[in-house]
Design an enzyme around this catalytic site. Structure first.
Site, mmCIF file in Angstrom:
data_model
loop_
_atom_site.group_PDB
_atom_site.id
_atom_site.type_symbol
_atom_site.label_atom_id
_atom_site.label_comp_id
_atom_site.label_asym_id
_atom_site.label_seq_id
_atom_site.Cartn_x
_atom_site.Cartn_y
_atom_site.Cartn_z
ATOM 1 N NE ARG A 2 41.627 82.349 73.391
ATOM 2 C CZ ARG A 2 41.627 81.065 73.082
ATOM 3 N NH1 ARG A 2 42.331 80.597 72.100
ATOM 4 N NH2 ARG A 2 40.937 80.234 73.811
ATOM 5 N NE ARG A 11 46.404 77.006 68.056
ATOM 6 C CZ ARG A 11 45.535 76.064 68.379
ATOM 7 N NH1 ARG A 11 45.818 74.805 68.129
ATOM 8 N NH2 ARG A 11 44.382 76.383 68.924
ATOM 9 N NE ARG A 25 51.489 75.305 71.039
ATOM 10 C CZ ARG A 25 51.705 74.025 71.327
ATOM 11 N NH1 ARG A 25 52.925 73.539 71.268
ATOM 12 N NH2 ARG A 25 50.706 73.243 71.676
ATOM 13 C CG ASP A 47 44.357 79.051 78.612
ATOM 14 O OD1 ASP A 47 43.886 79.565 77.582
ATOM 15 O OD2 ASP A 47 43.831 78.088 79.189
ATOM 16 C CE1 TYR A 63 37.812 74.200 78.976
ATOM 17 C CE2 TYR A 63 37.076 76.260 79.963
ATOM 18 C CZ TYR A 63 37.447 75.518 78.849
ATOM 19 O OH TYR A 63 37.445 76.103 77.618
HETATM 20 O O1 CP3 Z 1 45.966 87.076 72.790
HETATM 21 C C1 CP3 Z 1 45.385 86.418 73.675
HETATM 22 O O2 CP3 Z 1 44.195 86.610 73.939
HETATM 23 C C2 CP3 Z 1 46.222 85.372 74.342
HETATM 24 C C3 CP3 Z 1 45.872 84.999 75.709
HETATM 25 C C4 CP3 Z 1 44.711 84.007 75.844
HETATM 26 C C5 CP3 Z 1 44.745 82.610 75.531
HETATM 27 N N1 CP3 Z 1 43.587 82.059 75.970
HETATM 28 C C6 CP3 Z 1 45.855 81.905 74.859
HETATM 29 C C7 CP3 Z 1 45.672 80.539 74.330
HETATM 30 C C8 CP3 Z 1 43.471 84.279 76.414
HETATM 31 C C9 CP3 Z 1 42.914 85.625 76.864
HETATM 32 C C10 CP3 Z 1 42.777 83.035 76.502
HETATM 33 C C11 CP3 Z 1 41.444 82.921 77.113
HETATM 34 C C12 CP3 Z 1 40.729 81.636 77.077
HETATM 35 N N2 CP3 Z 1 41.246 80.379 77.186
HETATM 36 C C13 CP3 Z 1 39.311 81.519 77.035
HETATM 37 C C14 CP3 Z 1 38.337 82.661 77.003
HETATM 38 C C15 CP3 Z 1 38.317 83.343 75.690
HETATM 39 C C16 CP3 Z 1 37.437 82.707 74.671
HETATM 40 O O3 CP3 Z 1 37.977 82.379 73.601
HETATM 41 O O4 CP3 Z 1 36.247 82.563 74.927
HETATM 42 C C17 CP3 Z 1 38.997 80.149 77.046
HETATM 43 C C18 CP3 Z 1 37.613 79.539 76.983
HETATM 44 C C19 CP3 Z 1 40.242 79.429 77.156
HETATM 45 C C20 CP3 Z 1 40.460 77.972 77.245
HETATM 46 C C21 CP3 Z 1 41.272 77.487 76.113
HETATM 47 N N3 CP3 Z 1 42.662 77.571 76.033
HETATM 48 C C22 CP3 Z 1 40.814 76.871 74.933
HETATM 49 C C23 CP3 Z 1 39.348 76.601 74.612
HETATM 50 C C24 CP3 Z 1 41.942 76.580 74.160
HETATM 51 C C25 CP3 Z 1 41.957 75.758 72.875
HETATM 52 C C26 CP3 Z 1 41.458 76.504 71.746
HETATM 53 C C27 CP3 Z 1 42.584 77.183 71.057
HETATM 54 O O5 CP3 Z 1 42.452 78.348 70.668
HETATM 55 O O6 CP3 Z 1 43.611 76.514 70.881
HETATM 56 C C28 CP3 Z 1 43.077 77.059 74.845
HETATM 57 C C29 CP3 Z 1 44.488 77.045 74.362
HETATM 58 C C30 CP3 Z 1 45.103 78.376 74.075
HETATM 59 N N4 CP3 Z 1 44.930 79.503 74.846
HETATM 60 C C31 CP3 Z 1 46.002 78.687 73.011
HETATM 61 C C32 CP3 Z 1 46.357 80.033 73.170
HETATM 62 C C33 CP3 Z 1 47.328 80.823 72.317
HETATM 63 C C34 CP3 Z 1 46.507 77.698 71.929
HETATM 64 C C35 CP3 Z 1 47.612 76.887 72.504
HETATM 65 C C36 CP3 Z 1 48.453 76.194 71.465
HETATM 66 O O7 CP3 Z 1 49.261 76.856 70.807
HETATM 67 O O8 CP3 Z 1 48.330 74.975 71.366
#
Ligand code: CP3
Length: 341
Positions: A25, A29, A38, A74, A150
């Protein structure tokens, strides 16, 4: 040794001048420049517009100079492509409709990844054109179990009771769901590899909620099968399981090249359990980023020393969150770069 050579050598357990570093990640944000973009675009727009996604991949690299870039996307895009509706709300992502009953299976459609994920091909090709040969490019997907969680449960933050019930009561339906998801995962990862990704990471974030016996039954066979299907690509596969202490040996038996672990297991204990075949990634707690420069530096260097710098990709044990401090991330990356044998 450039960053990409260093990253690929570490994945294969070969010697490096220092361990490579990136952070799960690393785009997101916690970065003010992410929040700026965003404001103007939905998360879906950011993912699906190659110009924007490329900018987001580059933001952390420009600031901190990690050794690897990860595709901005994602894990839930797979479920969206299969016909579920995926929304990103304040309380976390939501997937509708949920599958609890075999009659709803029909909506889980096969996917022509070249069509559905053409934008991913474009992002990775353009990333590789920009970053190769100096910096490694990481592709990724969710693992079958984590994606199914999910789909079938209201959110994986719970106890996954629907998924367990389904697996017990209708094992053939459970298997069918995971196999359908697995096919799309394999095709998506192959598309990323064809586009130039140097390695792929499979996120099985929520499998760490399972007991060892359940992990062996409900998650492991499907991850193993995905990894087997990728073996002819020759590209290293990294597998992440959060809270993997109990599961690390089983997780490594999927055939992954690198096991990414969190701080529930020390790196040296993981090496003891897994031997030299599997490289390790991790495993510092995101909380250390709140500490002073000195403490961050010391914790990073102790972690690297515990493996004598060998077969290790330095990372956190869990992804950065919106409240992670930018300063701490900067110190973390610098500390790895300053490590000397
Ligand atoms: O730099 C990176 O790693 C960006 C790419 C990336 C995202 N999600 C962007 C994202 C990656 C590799 C993921 C993986 C992901 N997504 C996982 C596995 C990694 C982990 O943390 O265990 C999981 C479980 C998800 C599912 C997911 N997507 C969740 C739980 C969330 C909400 C939590 C959060 O951080 O907001 C997301 C949304 C998400 N995925 C965002 C980003 C940048 C935030 C979106 C926003 O700006 O509203």
């Amino acid at each position: 040794m450039n960053s990409r050579e260093r990253f690929l050598a570490a994945c294969r357990g070969r010697p490096t001048d220092r361990p490579p570093v990136w952070i799960m990640r690393q785009a997101g944000r916690y970065l003010p420049e992410y929040r700026e973009l965003r404001k103007e675009h939905s998360f879906w727009e950011l993912m699906r517009t190659p110009d924007l996604a490329l900018e987001l991949v580059m933001q952390p690299l420009r600031r901190f100079g990690m050794d690897a870039a990860i595709l901005f996307s994602d894990i839930l895009i797979v479920l969206d492509a299969m016909g579920a509706k995926v929304t990103y709300d304040k309380g976390g992502p939501r997937v509708h409709p949920r599958v609890c009953d075999p009659d709803q299976l029909g909506f889980l459609a096969p996917v022509d990844v070249r069509q559905s994920f053409d934008y991913i091909r474009e992002i990775i090709e353009r990333l590789c054109a920009e970053l190769h040969p100096d910096t490694a490019v990481i592709g990724f997907s969710g693992a079958p179990f984590t994606l199914a969680s999910y789909l079938v449960d209201p959110g994986p933050d719970g106890d996954l009771s629907n998924l367990r019930k389904l697996a017990d009561g209708r094992p053939e339906v459970y298997r069918e769901i995971l196999e359908r998801i697995s096919r799309v995962i394999v095709d998506l990862l192959k598309l990323q590899i064809d586009a130039g990704a140097d390695v792929v990471q499979i996120f099985d974030t929520w499998a760490g909620k399972l007991s060892l016996a359940d992990y062996r039954k409900l998650a492991l066979p499907f991850s193993r099968s995905v990894i087997e299907d990728l073996s002819d690509t020759g590209v290293p596969v990294l597998l992440y399981v959060r809270n993997a202490a109990e599961l690390s040996q089983a997780a490594a038996s999927t055939g992954c090249d690198v096991l990414s672990i969190d701080s529930s297991l020390t790196l040296s204990r993981a090496r003891e359990l897994l031997g030299p075949r599997v490289a390790l990634q991790g495993n510092l707690s995101p909380e250390i980023l709140l500490e002073s420069h000195q403490v961050i530096r010391q914790k990073v260097q102790t972690a690297i020393d515990s493996l004598e710098g060998r077969g290790l990709i330095v990372n956190l044990g869990q992804g950065l969150t919106p409240t992670s401090p930018v300063e701490g991330v900067s110190t973390f990356v610098k500390a790895v770069k300053e490590w000397a044998k």
